[in-house]
Motif scaffolding. Structure first.
Motif, PDB file in Angstrom:
ATOM      1  N   PRO A 105       0.112  15.745  71.294  1.00 46.17           N
ATOM      2  CA  PRO A 105       1.325  15.076  70.799  1.00 46.17           C
ATOM      3  C   PRO A 105       1.655  15.398  69.342  1.00 46.17           C
ATOM      4  CG  PRO A 105      -0.150  13.531  71.925  1.00 46.17           C
ATOM      5  CD  PRO A 105      -0.923  14.790  71.712  1.00 46.17           C
ATOM      6  N   LYS A 106       0.723  15.991  68.606  1.00 48.49           N
ATOM      7  CA  LYS A 106       0.962  16.274  67.196  1.00 48.49           C
ATOM      8  C   LYS A 106       1.758  17.560  66.974  1.00 48.49           C
ATOM      9  CE  LYS A 106      -3.127  13.821  65.536  1.00 48.49           C
ATOM     10  NZ  LYS A 106      -4.387  13.904  64.755  1.00 48.49           N
ATOM     11  N   ILE A 107       1.959  18.341  68.032  1.00 48.10           N
ATOM     12  CA  ILE A 107       2.730  19.569  67.930  1.00 48.10           C
ATOM     13  C   ILE A 107       4.176  19.297  68.324  1.00 48.10           C
ATOM     14  CG2 ILE A 107       3.029  21.904  68.898  1.00 48.10           C
ATOM     15  CD1 ILE A 107       0.005  22.030  69.207  1.00 48.10           C
ATOM     16  N   ALA A 108       5.117  19.891  67.595  1.00 48.29           N
ATOM     17  CA  ALA A 108       6.544  19.724  67.886  1.00 48.29           C
ATOM     18  C   ALA A 108       6.959  20.748  68.940  1.00 48.29           C
ATOM     19  CB  ALA A 108       7.357  19.908  66.612  1.00 48.29           C
ATOM     20  N   PHE A 109       7.025  20.326  70.189  1.00 47.53           N
ATOM     21  CA  PHE A 109       7.425  21.194  71.289  1.00 47.53           C
ATOM     22  C   PHE A 109       8.925  21.018  71.536  1.00 47.53           C
ATOM     23  CE2 PHE A 109       2.905  20.547  72.203  1.00 47.53           C
ATOM     24  CZ  PHE A 109       2.481  21.854  72.401  1.00 47.53           C
ATOM     25  N   ARG A 110       9.606  22.152  71.792  1.00 48.92           N
ATOM     26  CA  ARG A 110      11.063  22.131  71.934  1.00 48.92           C
ATOM     27  C   ARG A 110      11.505  23.110  73.006  1.00 48.92           C
ATOM     28  NH1 ARG A 110      15.240  22.820  66.811  1.00 48.92           N
ATOM     29  NH2 ARG A 110      17.148  23.203  68.001  1.00 48.92           N
ATOM     30  N   GLN A 111      12.491  22.712  73.809  1.00 45.65           N
ATOM     31  CA  GLN A 111      13.000  23.589  74.863  1.00 45.65           C
ATOM     32  C   GLN A 111      14.077  24.518  74.309  1.00 45.65           C
ATOM     33  OE1 GLN A 111      16.124  23.894  76.517  1.00 45.65           O
ATOM     34  NE2 GLN A 111      15.322  25.287  78.075  1.00 45.65           N
ATOM     35  N   ALA A 112      13.949  25.813  74.620  1.00 41.46           N
ATOM     36  CA  ALA A 112      14.949  26.791  74.185  1.00 41.46           C
ATOM     37  C   ALA A 112      14.727  28.107  74.904  1.00 41.46           C
ATOM     38  CB  ALA A 112      14.884  27.010  72.674  1.00 41.46           C
ATOM     39  N   GLU A 113      15.816  28.814  75.146  1.00 39.71           N
ATOM     40  CA  GLU A 113      15.749  30.213  75.561  1.00 39.71           C
ATOM     41  C   GLU A 113      15.925  31.074  74.324  1.00 39.71           C
ATOM     42  OE1 GLU A 113      17.484  31.760  79.383  1.00 39.71           O
ATOM     43  OE2 GLU A 113      18.594  29.879  79.251  1.00 39.71           O
ATOM     44  N   VAL A 114      15.191  32.161  74.260  1.00 42.72           N
ATOM     45  CA  VAL A 114      15.316  33.065  73.116  1.00 42.72           C
ATOM     46  C   VAL A 114      15.615  34.484  73.609  1.00 42.72           C
ATOM     47  CG1 VAL A 114      13.759  31.707  71.680  1.00 42.72           C
ATOM     48  CG2 VAL A 114      12.828  33.559  73.078  1.00 42.72           C
TER      49      VAL A 114
END
Length: 227
Positions: A105-114
Motif C-alpha cells: 500500500p505504500k507504493i503509488a500505483f496508477r492505471q495508464a497506457e503508455v
C-alpha cells in the motif's frame, strides 16, 4: 467425457497477449482469468535478472522511481525495499493494480497506457521498463522520448528485456532480435549491459542500465496510447 475446469491446464499470458505472431493485448482479461500469468510470484532465482537489476540500482542514487508495466507489483515491491526510494508504478490493468496495491500500500500505483507517460517533466530520477518493450513496439520512439521528458537531468533508465530463441516468437522480430539492436534504438547512453541465459527456455534476458544524455531538452510529441 467433457473436461472440467479443474482438469484444464492453467492459462498463460500467451493466450491473451501475443499469439501466432499477432499482438492481442487483452491484459485486463488476462489478469481476471490467470492467477499468475507472468510467473511473477516464482522464486527470484527463476528470474536472475531481477536480482542483478536490483544490484545495479543499488549502485546509483535512486530517490524517485517510476516502474512502467508493473503488473501485480512483485518486482515493484522489491524495488522499494532495495532502494528505499519513493516508487510510483503504472500498469494498463486495473485488476493487476488491485493485487499490487494489496501487496504494498505504500507504493503509488496508477492505471495508464503508455505512451504518453502521465507525469510532468523531470518527475523521476529513475525509470524502470521491465519486460515491457515487446508490447509497445510500434510506439518505441515515442515511449523513449517520453522517458527522456519525465527523467531529471542525468536520470537513469533501466531496461529488462527478454529475447527469444529463433522460431519461438515471430511478433516484431524484424524490429529487435538482439540486445545490440535495442541499444542502437535507445536515445540514452548505455552504461552497463548484462545478459542471463535461461537454460529451460533457451531464451535470454538482458539488462541495460542507461543514462539520460546531457542537454536533451527537446522531445517528440507522443503518438497516443500503444495498443
Amino acid at each position: 467425457m467433457a473436461r472440467t475446469t479443474r482438469d484444464r491446464p492453467p492459462r498463460r499470458y500467451q493466450d491473451f497477449v501475443i499469439r501466432d505472431g499477432k499482438f492481442i493485448g487483452a491484459f485486463e482479461k488476462m489478469y481476471r482469468t490467470c492467477e499468475d500469468p507472468w510467473d511473477q510470484d516464482k522464486d527470484e532465482k527463476y528470474y536472475p535478472t531481477r536480482e542483478i537489476a536490483l544490484l545495479l540500482l543499488k549502485q546509483i542514487q535512486c530517490r524517485a522511481i517510476l516502474d512502467i508495466g508493473c503488473g501485480t507489483g512483485r518486482f515493484t515491491t522489491n524495488l522499494r525495499a532495495a532502494t528505499a526510494a519513493e516508487v510510483t508504478a503504472l500498469d494498463v490493468s486495473d485488476s493487476a493494480l488491485g493485487i499490487a496495491r494489496r501487496r504494498d500500500p505504500k507504493i503509488a500505483f496508477r492505471q495508464a497506457e503508455v505512451p504518453p507517460i502521465p507525469f510532468e517533466e523531470g518527475s523521476f530520477d529513475t525509470v524502470i521498463a521491465s519486460e515491457l518493450l515487446w508490447y509497445i513496439v510500434p510506439h518505441l520512439e515515442s515511449f523513449f522520448s517520453e522517458v527522456e521528458r519525465v527523467l531529471r537531468p542525468d536520470g537513469w533508465l533501466l531496461v529488462i528485456q527478454q529475447f527469444y530463441r529463433r522460431g519461438r516468437q515471430q511478433y516484431q522480430r524484424g524490429v529487435m532480435t538482439t540486445p545490440s539492436q535495442l541499444m542502437k534504438m535507445l536515445p540514452f547512453d548505455v552504461k552497463q549491459a548484462v545478459s542471463a541465459y535461461n537454460t529451460e527456455s533457451m531464451d535470454y534476458h538482458s539488462i541495460l542500465l542507461c543514462r539520460k544524455r546531457a542537454g536533451k531538452e527537446s522531445h517528440v510529441e507522443a503518438d497516443g496510447p500503444g495498443r
